[in-house]
Design an enzyme around this catalytic site. Sequence first.
Site, PDB file in Angstrom:
ATOM      1  CB  ALA A 150      -0.920   0.000   1.215  1.00 49.90           C
ATOM      2  CE1 TYR A 151       5.421   5.561   2.744  1.00 50.02           C
ATOM      3  CE2 TYR A 151       7.145   4.055   2.014  1.00 50.02           C
ATOM      4  CZ  TYR A 151       6.749   5.303   2.459  1.00 50.02           C
ATOM      5  OH  TYR A 151       7.689   6.305   2.607  1.00 50.02           O
ATOM      6  CB  SER A 152       5.297   0.363  -2.730  1.00 42.03           C
ATOM      7  OG  SER A 152       6.080   0.476  -3.892  1.00 42.03           O
TER       8      SER A 152
END
Length: 242
Positions: A150-152
């Site tokens: 999700a962060y990437s």
Amino acid sequence: MNQRVAIITGGSRGIGRETALRLARDGFAIVVGYANKQDEADGVVKEITTYGGQAVAGKADVADEKAVAALFDTASAAFGGVDVVVHAAGRLVKSTIADLDLADLDDLHRTNIRGTFVVAQQAARRVRDGGSVITFSTSIVGLALPMYGAYSASKGAVEAMTMILARELRGRNITVNAVAPGPVATDLFLDSNDEQTVAKLAAQPPLERLGTPADIAEVVAFLAGPGHWVNGQVIRANGGIV
């Protein structure tokens, strides 16, 4: 009249704080943007002004367009305008894709995607010709590490926005670039990883150490300064991790 002015979101801690101090040493007047930690933001302002620099703090939720517009208003009222925007504010959630709570996904995207868009929108409208806009991605986008899906994904969106904004500002001599750090020894990073993980990540780069906030601030200072032809790029500041 010739003093340059920089807004730094996430300027109260970590890389943002170090960047604020670094640009102040280069003679910038600094607006320290913060979300919640007013005492820490005031501490950055005090450190800058103690050594003869100029700085003020401004509170803003980066995903709130009215709050971000007010932050730019603060810069204009205090120093006459804005030349550089460093968008260092961001949010990190670690989880496998299978296990991620979608409420966390929404919070992550609100800060990292909507927040970047809102700050970029105000920057496009209000940064003076000849200025710079600097966003933050992560080297994890290229490394594709588990637990960072999700962060990437959110930072991939940041990179896309950065490249497009660079092209949309054609004719104004404004550079737009993203800095994508590798593992950096901030309090947030050290507190969220055990010693084994920290040691493993520190051993990955050929330079065999974690980055420091000062390492990243030097990259930002270069991109914020005059006399370079770097535009529409993602700078992977990670010590050589492939």
